[in-house]
Design a protein around this motif. Structure first.
Motif, PDB file in Angstrom:
ATOM      1  N   ALA A 113      50.399 -97.536  -0.645  1.00  0.00           N
ATOM      2  CA  ALA A 113      51.201 -96.086  -1.183  1.00  0.00           C
ATOM      3  C   ALA A 113      49.878 -94.981  -1.501  1.00  0.00           C
ATOM      4  O   ALA A 113      50.282 -94.188  -2.104  1.00  0.00           O
ATOM      5  N   LYS A 114      48.579 -95.628  -1.481  1.00  0.00           N
ATOM      6  CA  LYS A 114      47.396 -94.955  -1.610  1.00  0.00           C
ATOM      7  C   LYS A 114      47.543 -94.044  -3.100  1.00  0.00           C
ATOM      8  O   LYS A 114      47.161 -93.013  -3.495  1.00  0.00           O
ATOM      9  N   VAL A 115      47.961 -95.172  -4.216  1.00  0.00           N
ATOM     10  CA  VAL A 115      47.943 -94.584  -5.568  1.00  0.00           C
ATOM     11  C   VAL A 115      46.551 -94.411  -6.245  1.00  0.00           C
ATOM     12  O   VAL A 115      45.682 -95.144  -5.826  1.00  0.00           O
ATOM     13  N   LYS A 116      46.406 -93.370  -6.809  1.00  0.00           N
ATOM     14  CA  LYS A 116      44.912 -93.141  -7.179  1.00  0.00           C
ATOM     15  C   LYS A 116      44.624 -93.425  -8.686  1.00  0.00           C
ATOM     16  O   LYS A 116      43.625 -93.289  -9.048  1.00  0.00           O
ATOM     17  N   LYS A 117      45.576 -94.122  -9.369  1.00  0.00           N
ATOM     18  CA  LYS A 117      45.412 -94.472 -10.552  1.00  0.00           C
ATOM     19  C   LYS A 117      44.821 -96.260 -10.753  1.00  0.00           C
ATOM     20  O   LYS A 117      45.090 -96.734  -9.748  1.00  0.00           O
TER      21      LYS A 117
END
Length: 389
Positions: free
Chosen positions: A177-181
């Motif tokens: 999902a390429k979540v940056k958190k």
């Protein structure tokens, strides 16, 4: 005083939702004592039995399409907004999200709309600039671009703090999902749900947590029901120990649920002269159901929160699983070897594994007890981060 609003589950007709809510209450008690207020808001009605063992505020507030269309004038919306405004933190308790096993493909616009609707309480709370916590849950697998897109959108715009209950779930968010958190990692919060470990009256029992959900995911050449029937026959003939089928999810308006599958297994066994009992889960509170599981000598389980209830109460569990959430739960307790995949489960293999599992049950109990303090500590450590202002 810290004020927390929880939502995102159903407390009736299932065991998983209330297990999470009990776990949340226990964590908050340990962290804050009497210096907090918890309100649970369900968007559908619930019954007396399911709400009988919660000692905090429960609210049933309608929040569907009708309320959205009449947002400014609807009384339910006014009540919900007042709870949100008075809260410091809003927590979504849903136990599994954005999974290809459960969700169909959706286009771009429909994906975003479905996320906002699924997490509509969180979205409303976000408009009031409240801290939104995605409580520890399973994410993925999300090789389906639609689920990856929905996860990325929700984590970017709705959730301030996110916790996964498996490393594979954490990696699915970060890589697929390429979540940056930052994604916290913790065992399921239901691992700290309270219970009373009392021996079952007059006899030892083997509990079998029946699942209608696994039938939808089944990939073996031999059917799930046939495997359960043959296992029960084997236990009855070899060990002469009482067997209790334990339905987890019992929807009154559905003909296909854990109870209906349990009834089918019981009926097939009766033709062979094998008697098994079925727990009347629909008439039991979630605490009563966990106490029943805790009283078993061992469990064979295909429902995730029955596995959690077993391990967290010191009961060895042999898992027939369909998702990596089962593997990583067993790993927390040092029980990695006791799992069969829904793609590999056949009667002969299951029976052989059960015999080995039964022989080693005392060793398993000792190992589970040794691991539990670390499981509990991990839940509390992440809870300190998630449930702070």
């Amino acid at each position: 005083m810290l004020r927390i609003l929880a939502t995102g589950i159903k407390i009736e007709e299932n065991f998983g939702g209330p297990s999470l809510l009990h776990g949340l209450k226990e964590v908050l008690d340990l962290l804050y004592g009497d210096n907090y207020e918890l309100i649970y808001c369900q968007l559908t009605p619930y019954d007396t039995i399911s709400s009988s063992d919660f000692n905090f505020t429960l609210k049933s507030i309608s929040f569907g399409k009708k309320q959205i269309l009449n947002y400014l004038t609807d009384k339910s919306m006014s009540e919900l907004k007042s709870y949100i405004i008075s809260s410091d933190i809003v927590i979504d308790l849903n136990g599994i999200c954005f999974s290809d096993n459960l969700d169909r493909y959706q286009g771009y616009l429909r994906s975003y709309i479905s996320v906002l609707y699924q997490f509509r309480v969180c979205f409303l709370a976000k408009l009031y600039r409240k801290k939104i916590v995605k409580n520890t849950c399973s994410f993925g697998p999300m090789k389906n671009n639609s689920n990856a897109r929905k996860a990325k959108f929700a984590c970017r715009y709705l959730f301030d703090t996110i916790s996964a209950r498996e490393e594979k779930s954490r990696l699915a968010l970060l890589h697929d999902a390429k979540v940056k958190k930052d994604i916290l990692l913790s065992p399921d919060i239901a691992n700290v749900m309270p219970f009373s470990k009392k021996p079952y009256p007059n006899t030892k029992i083997i509990g079998i947590s029946i699942s209608h959900q696994i039938i939808r995911q089944w990939g073996s050449d031999e059917g799930y029901v046939e495997c359960m029937v043959n296992l029960c026959k084997h236990i009855y003939e070899k060990y002469q120990i009482s067997i209790m089928l334990i339905p987890n999810e019992v929807q009154k308006l559905s003909d296909f649920n854990d109870r209906s599958v349990s009834d089918e297994i019981q009926k097939k066994l009766s033709y062979s002269g094998v008697s098994v009992d079925i727990a009347d889960s629909a008439k039991m509170s979630s605490i009563e159901l966990k106490n029943l599981i805790a009283s078993c000598e061992v469990m064979v389980a295909s429902r995730y929160h029955s596995c959690v209830a077993s391990l967290s109460s010191g009961v060895p569990v042999l898992v027939i699983g369909w998702h990596y959430k089962y593997e990583e739960l067993l790993h927390w307790y040092g029980q990695d070897q006791w799992i069969l995949s829904n793609h590999d489960c056949i009667s002969d293999k299951l029976i052989d594994m059960f015999d080995a599992f039964w022989e080693q049950r005392d060793m398993s109990k000792k190992t589970i007890a040794e691991h539990y303090p670390n499981v509990r500590k991990a839940v509390l450590d992440v809870g300190k981060i998630m449930f702070s202002k």
